[in-house]
Motif scaffolding. Structure first.
Motif: not given
Length: 313
Positions: A90-103
């Motif tokens: 799974v590769i996530f597509i997101t408009s936000h750049f948030d380190e906690a969300d990526e973790v």
């Protein structure tokens, strides 16, 4: 959704890519990016994504994080919790750049993040990298699930496939048949002709049974020693009996000499059990009944099939 149906690529030999996004414009852009290199499929929400994963088993999923009702994180969590789907990257597509969300996404099992607005060159490169990694992992997995002597599936693969077929047939309320087969008097064959001849006998028997299985989703496995197992999803008792008798007949027609049997040739005994799986039961119960029927076939003279429906009682 109907006017997007024409976008769907026809399934073929290319990798399957599932695009999941609730915005049709985003889907259109991503589709145009990949349609020439992949078989591309589309889901516009999380529920639809899960349904298509069970239906298509895509090679990779591009998954939007922010969606109504079921967001991308929940979709990923459900995928990774199901052994049937857990291996799909799974590769996530997101408009936000948030380190906690990526973790959080990586902890759920995602393999990468791509940020909007999507850069076509970077996105294609990341998708190709993950597909190459998956193909390598799939190859290693297949090697680990093949019996080295006969070239058919091994016991490990059989155990995994039994669980998957049980869940699928349970979900769809379709029949599942399981066959256990054993080469009659095989110890005596080894004693008479030696283990090299015994190995060649096993290979001939396995090859002949494999040719008798017509559907790609049926599975023949070496269960252990001279014992084999066959999984037949979406096959009722009548259909499975026909296949089993055909297998036994084809082995007889090989006419492999075996002077220590009543007929003078190698034969098979078989036990066959069929059911429509229910959640309150376990697949090993179907296996146990098939094994008991195999034992009955041996007790009643070998070179025969014993078959029965299993009702869970």
């Amino acid at each position: 959704m109907s006017h997007y149906t024409q976008w769907y690529a026809s399934p073929g030999g290319q990798p399957r890519l599932l695009l999941v996004d609730d915005h049709q414009l985003n889907v259109r852009v991503m589709y145009e990016m990949f349609r020439h290199e992949f078989d591309v499929f589309i889901a516009l929400n999380g529920e639809q994504a899960l349904e298509k994963c069970y239906e298509l088993h895509p090679d990779l999923i591009l998954l939007d994080v922010v969606m109504p009702r079921m967001d991308g994180y929940e979709v990923c969590r459900r995928l990774k919790a199901d052994p049937e789907l857990a291996d799909i990257p799974v590769i996530f597509i997101t408009s936000h750049f948030d380190e906690a969300d990526e973790v959080h996404g990586f902890e759920l099992g995602a393999v990468d993040f791509i940020h909007k607005p999507v850069n076509p060159i970077i996105t294609k490169a990341r998708v190709k990298t993950q597909l190459q990694l998956k193909q390598q992992a799939d190859l290693l997995r297949r090697i680990s699930q093949v019996d080295g002597l006969t070239g058919i599936a091994n016991r490990r693969r059989f155990d995994q496939q039994l669980e998957l077929d049980w869940r699928n047939c349970c979900r769809a309320q379709e029949p599942l048949s399981l066959m256990m087969l054993d080469i009659d008097y095989f110890k005596q064959y080894n004693d008479e002709f030696g283990h090299l001849a015994g190995d060649e006998c096993l290979r001939q028997v396995a090859s002949t049974m494999q040719q008798a299985i017509g559907r790609p989703y049926d599975l023949l496995a070496r269960f252990g020693g001279e014992e084999f197992a066959v999984l037949l999803p979406r096959t009722d008792l009548t259909g499975a009996q026909y296949l089993a008798q055909n297998m036994l007949q084809k082995i007889t027609q090989l006419a492999i000499p075996h002077p220590l049997t009543p007929g003078g040739i190698v034969t098979l005994s078989a036990g066959l059990s069929s059911t429509v799986p229910q959640e309150q039961h376990q697949p090993r119960q179907l296996l146990q009944q098939a094994d008991q029927l195999l034992y009955k076939a041996k007790q009643q003279g070998r070179a025969q099939l014993q078959a029965s429906l299993w009702t869970g009682v």
